[in-house]
Design a protein around this motif. Sequence first.
Motif, PDB file in Angstrom:
ATOM      1  N   GLY A  87      16.824  57.166  28.191  1.00  0.00           N
ATOM      2  CA  GLY A  87      16.112  56.264  29.085  1.00  0.00           C
ATOM      3  C   GLY A  87      14.735  55.863  28.604  1.00  0.00           C
ATOM      4  O   GLY A  87      13.961  55.281  29.369  1.00  0.00           O
ATOM      5  N   GLN A  88      14.419  56.146  27.344  1.00  0.00           N
ATOM      6  CA  GLN A  88      13.067  55.895  26.827  1.00  0.00           C
ATOM      7  C   GLN A  88      12.978  54.530  26.164  1.00  0.00           C
ATOM      8  O   GLN A  88      13.759  54.209  25.258  1.00  0.00           O
ATOM      9  N   LEU A  89      11.997  53.742  26.608  1.00  0.00           N
ATOM     10  CA  LEU A  89      11.765  52.416  26.037  1.00  0.00           C
ATOM     11  C   LEU A  89      10.705  52.491  24.957  1.00  0.00           C
ATOM     12  O   LEU A  89       9.640  53.077  25.149  1.00  0.00           O
ATOM     13  N   SER A  90      10.993  51.884  23.831  1.00  0.00           N
ATOM     14  CA  SER A  90      10.026  51.713  22.743  1.00  0.00           C
ATOM     15  C   SER A  90      10.535  50.547  21.909  1.00  0.00           C
ATOM     16  O   SER A  90      11.722  50.188  21.995  1.00  0.00           O
ATOM     17  N   PRO A  91       9.685  49.928  21.093  1.00  0.00           N
ATOM     18  CA  PRO A  91      10.171  48.850  20.239  1.00  0.00           C
ATOM     19  C   PRO A  91      11.353  49.273  19.367  1.00  0.00           C
ATOM     20  O   PRO A  91      12.323  48.525  19.243  1.00  0.00           O
ATOM     21  N   LEU A  92      11.307  50.463  18.780  1.00  0.00           N
ATOM     22  CA  LEU A  92      12.419  50.932  17.953  1.00  0.00           C
ATOM     23  C   LEU A  92      13.693  51.060  18.776  1.00  0.00           C
ATOM     24  O   LEU A  92      14.768  50.584  18.374  1.00  0.00           O
ATOM     25  N   ASN A  93      13.602  51.703  19.933  1.00  0.00           N
ATOM     26  CA  ASN A  93      14.794  51.902  20.759  1.00  0.00           C
ATOM     27  C   ASN A  93      15.372  50.574  21.235  1.00  0.00           C
ATOM     28  O   ASN A  93      16.603  50.387  21.263  1.00  0.00           O
ATOM     29  N   LEU A  94      14.512  49.636  21.610  1.00  0.00           N
ATOM     30  CA  LEU A  94      14.986  48.346  22.097  1.00  0.00           C
ATOM     31  C   LEU A  94      15.702  47.558  21.010  1.00  0.00           C
ATOM     32  O   LEU A  94      16.753  46.953  21.259  1.00  0.00           O
ATOM     33  N   LEU A  95      15.167  47.568  19.801  1.00  0.00           N
ATOM     34  CA  LEU A  95      15.803  46.806  18.722  1.00  0.00           C
ATOM     35  C   LEU A  95      17.083  47.482  18.248  1.00  0.00           C
ATOM     36  O   LEU A  95      18.073  46.800  17.944  1.00  0.00           O
ATOM     37  N   ALA A  96      17.090  48.801  18.197  1.00  0.00           N
ATOM     38  CA  ALA A  96      18.318  49.513  17.827  1.00  0.00           C
ATOM     39  C   ALA A  96      19.404  49.253  18.867  1.00  0.00           C
ATOM     40  O   ALA A  96      20.571  49.022  18.529  1.00  0.00           O
ATOM     41  N   HIS A  97      19.010  49.292  20.137  1.00  0.00           N
ATOM     42  CA  HIS A  97      19.995  49.041  21.194  1.00  0.00           C
ATOM     43  C   HIS A  97      20.490  47.603  21.155  1.00  0.00           C
ATOM     44  O   HIS A  97      21.664  47.335  21.443  1.00  0.00           O
ATOM     45  N   THR A  98      19.622  46.660  20.790  1.00  0.00           N
ATOM     46  CA  THR A  98      20.037  45.266  20.673  1.00  0.00           C
ATOM     47  C   THR A  98      21.146  45.121  19.647  1.00  0.00           C
ATOM     48  O   THR A  98      22.109  44.372  19.862  1.00  0.00           O
ATOM     49  N   CYS A  99      21.042  45.830  18.529  1.00  0.00           N
ATOM     50  CA  CYS A  99      22.114  45.813  17.521  1.00  0.00           C
ATOM     51  C   CYS A  99      23.426  46.278  18.149  1.00  0.00           C
ATOM     52  O   CYS A  99      24.485  45.674  17.947  1.00  0.00           O
ATOM     53  N   CYS A 100      23.360  47.360  18.916  1.00  0.00           N
ATOM     54  CA  CYS A 100      24.561  47.908  19.547  1.00  0.00           C
ATOM     55  C   CYS A 100      25.105  46.955  20.611  1.00  0.00           C
ATOM     56  O   CYS A 100      26.325  46.784  20.734  1.00  0.00           O
ATOM     57  N   HIS A 101      24.215  46.344  21.379  1.00  0.00           N
ATOM     58  CA  HIS A 101      24.622  45.422  22.439  1.00  0.00           C
ATOM     59  C   HIS A 101      25.419  44.249  21.864  1.00  0.00           C
ATOM     60  O   HIS A 101      26.504  43.920  22.352  1.00  0.00           O
TER      61      HIS A 101
END
Length: 226
Positions: A87-101
């Motif tokens: 549940g942690q938001l950070s630029p790295l997490n958001l961009l990594a999740h975007t790849c998965c999305h």
Amino acid sequence: MMKPTSHSRQLGELMCSVTEQVLWSPALNPLVCRVGSGQATYHRFDYQSRQHQITYGARMIAAKHRPETASGWLSVREIQQRGYFNGQLSPLNLLAHTCCHEFAHLLQHSAGQRYRGSVHNRHFYRILDELHSVGQAEEVRCALRDQVRNQGLELSTRAFVPVESSAELSHWQPGDTVSFGTRQREIQGRIVRVNRKSCTVDGTGLSKGMRYRVPAQMLRRVKEPP
């Protein structure tokens, strides 16, 4: 301050690299991964060439570096509500999740479970949940972090809390004609839904047939001719 476009494009190229190296399988149809100049980020399948295409928008990448511009993106709600990356938001997490999305959309299409008007459906989230539960999302996260470091670029891992955009949303309602993007890649459309933190926009003109989810702060009002 917004990250420079050149920096965002470099990060986008690394997102493409990680998507191809970690997620894509030769057993699937060919994949072309590219970085767009605007904020539009999407998966598309070209039936003529039988080729998947994933586009990561440079302005999307820049927006996900800042709490006040990240809040309108679906990826923020997904990470928080579904507990991705704890549940942690950070630029790295958001961009990594975007790849998965976006890759989940590719798998959803390949499975024949993407339907007009039903894109983010239960089939999609079953696929996305699995990418996280089996560890592929974390593998994407680590690979992106390492490639960014190897290229001498910056991508913060520091957690942040998104800034609510309810004030901006109050200015919009279904039927409003709007534009967003850059002058070179400006997209016009009509708002069809005001969501919790963004607006759903159906493209018009050259963008007819496309649907976008746009953070409210990125919309501009277009005056219709009398």
